[in-house]
Design an enzyme around this catalytic site. Structure first.
Site, PDB file in Angstrom:
ATOM      1  N   CYS A 188     -13.752  -8.952  10.333  1.00  0.00           N
ATOM      2  CA  CYS A 188     -13.315  -7.914   9.378  1.00  0.00           C
ATOM      3  C   CYS A 188     -13.242  -8.442   7.943  1.00  0.00           C
ATOM      4  O   CYS A 188     -13.133  -7.656   7.008  1.00  0.00           O
ATOM      5  CB  CYS A 188     -11.977  -7.338   9.807  1.00  0.00           C
ATOM      6  SG  CYS A 188     -12.003  -6.682  11.475  1.00  0.00           S
ATOM      7  N   HIS A 246      -8.859  -4.074   3.594  1.00  0.00           N
ATOM      8  CA  HIS A 246      -9.472  -3.826   4.899  1.00  0.00           C
ATOM      9  C   HIS A 246      -8.740  -2.671   5.577  1.00  0.00           C
ATOM     10  O   HIS A 246      -7.507  -2.610   5.562  1.00  0.00           O
ATOM     11  CB  HIS A 246      -9.408  -5.095   5.747  1.00  0.00           C
ATOM     12  CG  HIS A 246      -9.850  -4.869   7.161  1.00  0.00           C
ATOM     13  ND1 HIS A 246     -11.010  -4.202   7.460  1.00  0.00           N
ATOM     14  CD2 HIS A 246      -9.281  -5.201   8.352  1.00  0.00           C
ATOM     15  CE1 HIS A 246     -11.136  -4.132   8.767  1.00  0.00           C
ATOM     16  NE2 HIS A 246     -10.098  -4.733   9.332  1.00  0.00           N
ATOM     17  N   ASN A 289     -11.082   1.580  12.113  1.00  0.00           N
ATOM     18  CA  ASN A 289     -11.411   0.229  11.643  1.00  0.00           C
ATOM     19  C   ASN A 289     -12.881  -0.046  11.937  1.00  0.00           C
ATOM     20  O   ASN A 289     -13.262  -0.166  13.103  1.00  0.00           O
ATOM     21  CB  ASN A 289     -10.506  -0.768  12.372  1.00  0.00           C
ATOM     22  CG  ASN A 289     -10.735  -2.200  11.938  1.00  0.00           C
ATOM     23  OD1 ASN A 289     -11.691  -2.492  11.207  1.00  0.00           O
ATOM     24  ND2 ASN A 289      -9.870  -3.089  12.390  1.00  0.00           N
TER      25      ASN A 289
HETATM   26  N1  ACO Z   1      -1.776   4.889  23.524  1.00  0.00           N
HETATM   27  C1  ACO Z   1      -0.564   4.986  24.076  1.00  0.00           C
HETATM   28  N2  ACO Z   1       0.221   3.915  24.316  1.00  0.00           N
HETATM   29  C2  ACO Z   1      -0.269   2.711  23.949  1.00  0.00           C
HETATM   30  C3  ACO Z   1      -1.536   2.549  23.372  1.00  0.00           C
HETATM   31  C4  ACO Z   1      -2.307   3.698  23.157  1.00  0.00           C
HETATM   32  N3  ACO Z   1      -3.525   3.661  22.590  1.00  0.00           N
HETATM   33  N4  ACO Z   1      -1.741   1.227  23.130  1.00  0.00           N
HETATM   34  C5  ACO Z   1      -0.643   0.584  23.551  1.00  0.00           C
HETATM   35  N5  ACO Z   1       0.241   1.475  24.045  1.00  0.00           N
HETATM   36  C6  ACO Z   1       1.553   1.215  24.610  1.00  0.00           C
HETATM   37  C7  ACO Z   1       1.681  -0.150  25.204  1.00  0.00           C
HETATM   38  O1  ACO Z   1       1.184  -0.176  26.517  1.00  0.00           O
HETATM   39  C8  ACO Z   1       3.159  -0.368  25.149  1.00  0.00           C
HETATM   40  O2  ACO Z   1       3.763   0.343  26.221  1.00  0.00           O
HETATM   41  P1  ACO Z   1       5.015  -0.296  26.990  1.00  0.00           P
HETATM   42  O3  ACO Z   1       6.097  -0.380  25.961  1.00  0.00           O
HETATM   43  O4  ACO Z   1       5.284   0.722  28.053  1.00  0.00           O
HETATM   44  O5  ACO Z   1       4.568  -1.616  27.487  1.00  0.00           O
HETATM   45  C9  ACO Z   1       3.586   0.340  23.864  1.00  0.00           C
HETATM   46  O6  ACO Z   1       2.517   1.257  23.555  1.00  0.00           O
HETATM   47  C10 ACO Z   1       3.763  -0.603  22.732  1.00  0.00           C
HETATM   48  O7  ACO Z   1       2.668  -1.488  22.669  1.00  0.00           O
HETATM   49  P2  ACO Z   1       2.489  -2.523  21.517  1.00  0.00           P
HETATM   50  O8  ACO Z   1       1.201  -3.257  21.649  1.00  0.00           O
HETATM   51  O9  ACO Z   1       3.750  -3.326  21.401  1.00  0.00           O
HETATM   52  O10 ACO Z   1       2.401  -1.522  20.280  1.00  0.00           O
HETATM   53  P3  ACO Z   1       2.509  -1.837  18.767  1.00  0.00           P
HETATM   54  O11 ACO Z   1       3.621  -1.077  18.160  1.00  0.00           O
HETATM   55  O12 ACO Z   1       2.441  -3.305  18.474  1.00  0.00           O
HETATM   56  O13 ACO Z   1       1.183  -1.179  18.226  1.00  0.00           O
HETATM   57  C11 ACO Z   1      -0.960  -1.840  17.471  1.00  0.00           C
HETATM   58  C12 ACO Z   1      -0.061  -1.678  18.663  1.00  0.00           C
HETATM   59  C13 ACO Z   1      -1.225  -0.498  16.825  1.00  0.00           C
HETATM   60  C14 ACO Z   1      -2.275  -2.469  17.883  1.00  0.00           C
HETATM   61  C15 ACO Z   1      -0.206  -2.772  16.462  1.00  0.00           C
HETATM   62  O14 ACO Z   1       0.172  -3.957  17.069  1.00  0.00           O
HETATM   63  C16 ACO Z   1      -1.022  -3.084  15.266  1.00  0.00           C
HETATM   64  O15 ACO Z   1      -1.193  -2.255  14.404  1.00  0.00           O
HETATM   65  N6  ACO Z   1      -1.523  -4.324  15.172  1.00  0.00           N
HETATM   66  C17 ACO Z   1      -2.383  -4.693  14.110  1.00  0.00           C
HETATM   67  C18 ACO Z   1      -3.659  -4.984  14.693  1.00  0.00           C
HETATM   68  C19 ACO Z   1      -4.801  -4.203  14.144  1.00  0.00           C
HETATM   69  O16 ACO Z   1      -4.702  -3.241  13.420  1.00  0.00           O
HETATM   70  N7  ACO Z   1      -5.919  -4.704  14.539  1.00  0.00           N
HETATM   71  C20 ACO Z   1      -7.152  -4.154  14.146  1.00  0.00           C
HETATM   72  C21 ACO Z   1      -8.172  -5.192  14.307  1.00  0.00           C
HETATM   73  S1  ACO Z   1      -7.762  -6.611  13.528  1.00  0.00           S
HETATM   74  C22 ACO Z   1      -8.182  -6.507  12.008  1.00  0.00           C
HETATM   75  O17 ACO Z   1      -8.978  -5.685  11.635  1.00  0.00           O
HETATM   76  C23 ACO Z   1      -7.516  -7.433  11.099  1.00  0.00           C
END
Ligand code: ACO
Length: 324
Positions: free
Chosen positions: A118, A251, A281
């Site tokens: 990215c 990004h 993304n």
């Molecule tokens: N739909 C519904 N529920 C979901 C989904 C989904 N798509 N994905 C995860 N969950 C659930 C999980 O299973 C978990 O359930 P549980 O509590 O019963 O176990 C709950 O949601 C929380 O999961 P987390 O992974 O802790 O959720 P979080 O609040 O961290 O959000 C996310 C996840 C959006 C990926 C977040 O961590 C984030 O924004 N990270 C940044 C990473 C990113 O944007 N990466 C993009 C690529 S990297 C880059 O470009 C730099």
């Protein structure tokens, strides 16, 4: 030493738009549960463009490059450097850049790919800037292009809802007028495990895991801290105050990351370009697509100071300051 000035930009998104509701309905058929509400709350994403089977990164890249050339008002024969940032190349080799070069009929100059996930576009832009400053190229095409949907595991709801496909490009030309006035790149390879697609083709077989895997929370934290630090470093290096930035083009991974970053830097939302809601993304394509969108709708104008920022797998990050 000449500056590298941006004289044109272009973008291309595959025509198929998939809304969160459509994606959720499709995933439900695979017994994967998600919802528009969850995706919007956690990421700000409403929809993404997905390439049809058979549409490759070089095809998207060529369309974005042609749009950038048209916008610059120059012909492909003037291009003496093509750099494509991608993590989803058509082939192991030849490079996607060579394929774009052939498609455009811009034969003769250097053409190669850059792999910084990215952060790829800011890495490629910084590389092209160095070529132009050193007098090794006069007119460069810098492209970020991805078919990221090809490396998604559609049974992993934690990642597959986050990404889309697309391509963005800029044309850089040597100029006595400022252009790129600062660039800062960084990496921490010890963090490679938090975001990877750790597979390959070897001896005719897929080895390792060919799908994108991510520790979302670790990526979130490192993205915000590395982007904030990089913004300060590039401004310090260029002798420019953060308050002098007219547009921040970060990004486009996640609206929450973008909002945290803006707050950390003290940059108001009104100066931050956001396309993640519409594009999701698109990895290396996200920054040039957002830049092009804001340039074409008249927000980014001649004379503006723009900061473009990438962050992603590797772990990698970087910032480029451009006087338009
Ligand atoms: N739909 C519904 N529920 C979901 C989904 C989904 N798509 N994905 C995860 N969950 C659930 C999980 O299973 C978990 O359930 P549980 O509590 O019963 O176990 C709950 O949601 C929380 O999961 P987390 O992974 O802790 O959720 P979080 O609040 O961290 O959000 C996310 C996840 C959006 C990926 C977040 O961590 C984030 O924004 N990270 C940044 C990473 C990113 O944007 N990466 C993009 C690529 S990297 C880059 O470009 C730099």
């Amino acid at each position: 030493m000449p500056y590298a000035k941006i004289i044109g930009s272009g973008g291309y998104l595959p025509p198929r738009v998939v809304s969160n509701d459509e994606l959720a309905a499709d995933l439900a058929t695979r017994h994967v549960e998600t919802s528009d509400t969850w995706i919007v709350e956690r990421t700000g994403i409403h929809q993404r463009h997905i390439a049809d089977d058979g549409t490759t990164t070089s095809m998207l890249a060529t369309k974005a490059a042609q749009a950038a050339l048209d916008n610059a008002g120059i012909s492909a024969s003037e291009i003496d450097l093509i750099i494509v940032a991608t993590s989803t190349p058509d082939f192991i080799f030849p490079s996607t850049a060579c394929m774009v070069q052939a498609n455009l009929g811009a034969i003769g100059g250097a053409a190669f790919d850059v792999q910084a996930v990215c952060s790829g576009f800011v890495y490629a832009l910084t590389t092209a800037d160095a070529y132009i400053q050193a007098g090794r190229a006069k007119t460069a095409l810098v492209i970020g292009a991805e078919v990221f949907s090809s490396i998604l595991d559609w049974s992993d709801r934690g990642t597959c809802v986050l990404f889309g496909d697309g391509a963005g490009a800029v044309v850089l030309q040597a100029s006595n007028e400022p252009g790129i006035v600062g660039a800062h790149l960084g990496a921490d390879g010890s963090q490679m495990g938090i975001l990877s697609a750790a597979g390959n083709v070897s001896h005719g077989k897929v080895t390792g895991d060919p799908f994108l895997r991510m520790d979302g929370q670790a990526v979130f934290k490192l993205a915000v801290t590395s982007l904030a630090k990089s913004a300060h470093q590039v401004c310090e290096q260029a002798g420019i105050a953060l308050a002098d930035i007219d547009w921040l083009v970060p990004h486009q991974a996640n609206l929450r990351i973008i909002n945290f970053l803006g707050r950390k830097l003290g940059v108001p939302d009104s100066k931050v370009v956001v396309t993640v809601d519409q594009h999701a993304n698109t990895s290396a394509a996200s920054v040039p697509l957002a830049f092009d969108a804001a340039r074409r709708d008249g927000r980014i104008k001649s004379g503006d100071m723009v900061m473009m920022q990438g962050v992603g797998g590797g772990f990698t990050w970087g910032s480029v300051l451009v006087k338009m």
